[in-house]
Design an enzyme around this catalytic site. Structure first.
Site, PDB file in Angstrom:
ATOM      1  N   ARG A 167       0.822  -0.957  -0.044  1.00  0.00           N
ATOM      2  CA  ARG A 167      -0.181  -0.155   0.040  1.00  0.00           C
ATOM      3  C   ARG A 167       0.892   1.144  -0.017  1.00  0.00           C
ATOM      4  NH1 ARG A 167      -5.218  -1.599   0.953  1.00  0.00           N
ATOM      5  NH2 ARG A 167      -5.430  -3.483   2.313  1.00  0.00           N
ATOM      6  N   ASP A 223     -14.508  -7.529  -1.217  1.00  0.00           N
ATOM      7  CA  ASP A 223     -15.710  -7.033  -0.605  1.00  0.00           C
ATOM      8  C   ASP A 223     -16.849  -6.969  -1.827  1.00  0.00           C
ATOM      9  OD1 ASP A 223     -14.433  -6.793   2.037  1.00  0.00           O
ATOM     10  OD2 ASP A 223     -14.493  -4.615   1.677  1.00  0.00           O
ATOM     11  N   TYR A 374      -8.172 -12.496   7.932  1.00  0.00           N
ATOM     12  CA  TYR A 374      -6.846 -12.917   7.460  1.00  0.00           C
ATOM     13  C   TYR A 374      -6.914 -14.229   7.024  1.00  0.00           C
ATOM     14  CZ  TYR A 374      -5.252  -8.177   8.708  1.00  0.00           C
ATOM     15  OH  TYR A 374      -5.159  -6.865   8.750  1.00  0.00           O
TER      16      TYR A 374
END
Ligand code: ATP
Ligand code: MG
Length: 453
Positions: A167, A223, A374
């Site tokens: 990220r 998602d 996770y």
């Protein structure tokens, strides 16, 4: 969902509206028992508009076969190999990068891209950039990875991404410098909304420099929050695994007097995983999603509902999406490296509040809490998602070789299509609180439309 009915084709041309009419026993005059629940919300959106229709023809060719004018109807370009392509395969070099969080199927996409580029088009060089956009930045010192059908053959067996991910922002100018130095013609980006926004920046710099480099995305989101597309890859694997956690917590809750099970699932802004996983065996007594705010207290609140369920059934199970109930917390405005808002942790908060309320009521209980996020993100794709990702990656290669850019591939109503990148990041796909999925969850759990009225 695993079955694939034959898509509507021009062969439907001979079917008339009359052929599709459904027989009824007569006029429906009795008010549905759902009415008090739904109408209390002063909403009628949950009911089906009896005049509405799902169209049989969903392609321009299908409408044409029916003799209907197409005019300027908005339509998505279908995926697939083109007779004429833009890049000369013998001179084409392609690169692949994966960014953002893990999602089942990333390795299947990588290997699918490499195989299609190599076997179908005869592209001679395919490279992978390591650890997300960091892989383009010289100061990180990562070498590119040469990718061949042999080197990627076994990677789908493992979850995660063989290329690594990261990220955090990187300079698009420096990324395009790296593309030029590597003499790349095509860049495939696999990632979520942030990654695709980054890819749009890269594409802008490519245009400004007048380069001929195609940027094609394969959208990744566990998602399922990418708009327009039916379902993102990895989603089915994710909710199947999530349903196992719900089953486990239910067994635990049933095994003790007044047991309560609580499972926190992925879903920062969209509650699809919580909804689908809860519908698998209908074990949940309450499902909480970001799209529907809730309150804990009062007669119509979550806690009272759980006390009633424990009384009636001897146990209760709650499924909460990680982004649900954020209205219960004061936001501190914190963000992660990529600028995504840090969410307050609703799981432990609910665990505490539920335990407190049973203690206050003098009801002895045992509470089991699981957060399998996770464990779910890192599993390999199930067979359905493997097939889906392979087909997405093939579609992405065909699009890129034909010279298309600034687009992603996706499936819309069972068809693989090209979607402009800007459209794919223009909004978030969310569970419609007035739609049929949320309705299905309410029917399955028997919970009110919203806790706390
Ligand atoms: P996830 O679904 O896991 O959040 P994501 O692709 O959205 O996936 P992020 O960490 O948000 O994951 O972003 C991945 C990469 O894209 C990071 O390197 C990040 O800096 C970059 N990125 C995010 N947002 C933007 C943006 N608005 N413009 C340019 N780059 C961005
Ligand atoms: Mg994101």
């Amino acid at each position: 969902m695993t079955s694939e009915p034959t898509p509507a084709t021009p062969q439907n041309g001979h079917i008339t509206a009359e052929d599709l009419r459904i027989a009824t026993l007569g006029a429906a005059r009795i008010t549905s028992p759902l009415a008090p629940l739904l109408d209390a919300r002063r909403t009628t959106e949950h009911y089906v508009d009896t005049h509405d229709r799902v169209l049989l023809d969903d392609t321009a060719a299908g409408l044409e076969a029916r003799g209907l004018p197409i005019g300027d109807l908005p339509g998505l370009e279908p995926c697939g190999p083109r007779r004429e392509i833009y890049f000369d395969p013998s001179k084409t070099r392609a690169g692949i990068v994966t960014c953002g969080g893990l999602c089942p199927g990333l390795n299947d996409v990588i290997s699918g891209l490499v195989r299609t580029l190599t076997y179908h088009y005869g592209v001679r060089r395919v490279v992978g950039f390591r650890n997300g956009y960091q892989g383009f930045i010289s100061s990180y010192g990562y070498d590119v990875v040469e990718l061949t059908p042999e080197s990627v053959r076994d990677i789908p067996v493992d979850g995660g991404t063989a290329l690594g991910t990261s990220r955090g922002p990187q300079d698009p100018e420096e990324i395009v410098d790296a593309l030029e130095q590597t003499h790349l013609n095509i860049l495939f980006v696999i990632g979520g909304d942030g990654t695709l926004r980054g890819a749009m920046e890269i594409e802008r710099v490519i245009r400004e420099r007048n380069l001929r480099i195609a940027v094609v995305g394969i959208p990744k989101t566990i998602d399922n929050d990418i708009p327009y597309i039916d379902q993102s890859f990895g989603f089915q694997t994710a909710f199947s695994r999530a349903s196992e956690s719900i089953r486990a917590v239910t067994v635990e809750a049933k095994s003790t007097a007044n047991g309560v099970g609580l499972v926190k699932l992925m879903g920062r802004h969209s509650g699809f995983i919580a909804c689908y996983a809860s519908l698998v065996r209908s074990d949940a007594d309450a499902v909480l999603i970001p799209e529907v705010p809730f309150s804990l207290d009062g007669d119509t609140g979550l806690l009272a509902h759980l006390h009633r369920r424990v009384e009636q059934r001897g146990h209760a199970v709650v499924v909460v999406a990680e982004g649900a109930g954020q209205e219960l917390f004061d936001s501190d405005g914190a963000t992660d490296a990529s600028g995504n808002a840090r969410l307050s942790d609703v799981g432990p908060y609910l665990r505490e509040r539920i335990a407190e309320s049973f203690a206050e009521a003098g009801t002895e209980t045992s509470l089991r809490y699981i957060d399998p996020s996770y464990a779910i993100r890192s599993v390999p794709a199930n067979p359905y998602d493997s097939v889906y990702t392979v087909r997405l990656s093939q579609a992405a290669v065909h699009a890129a070789m034909s010279g298309r850019t600034a687009m992603v591939v996706g499936r819309v109503r069972r068809r693989f299509v090209h979607i402009p990148m800007a459209l794919a990041v223009s909004r978030r796909n969310q569970v419609d609180p007035h739609g049929d999925l949320w309705m299905a969850v309410l029917e399955s759990t028997g919970q009110p439309w919203r806790f706390g009225g």
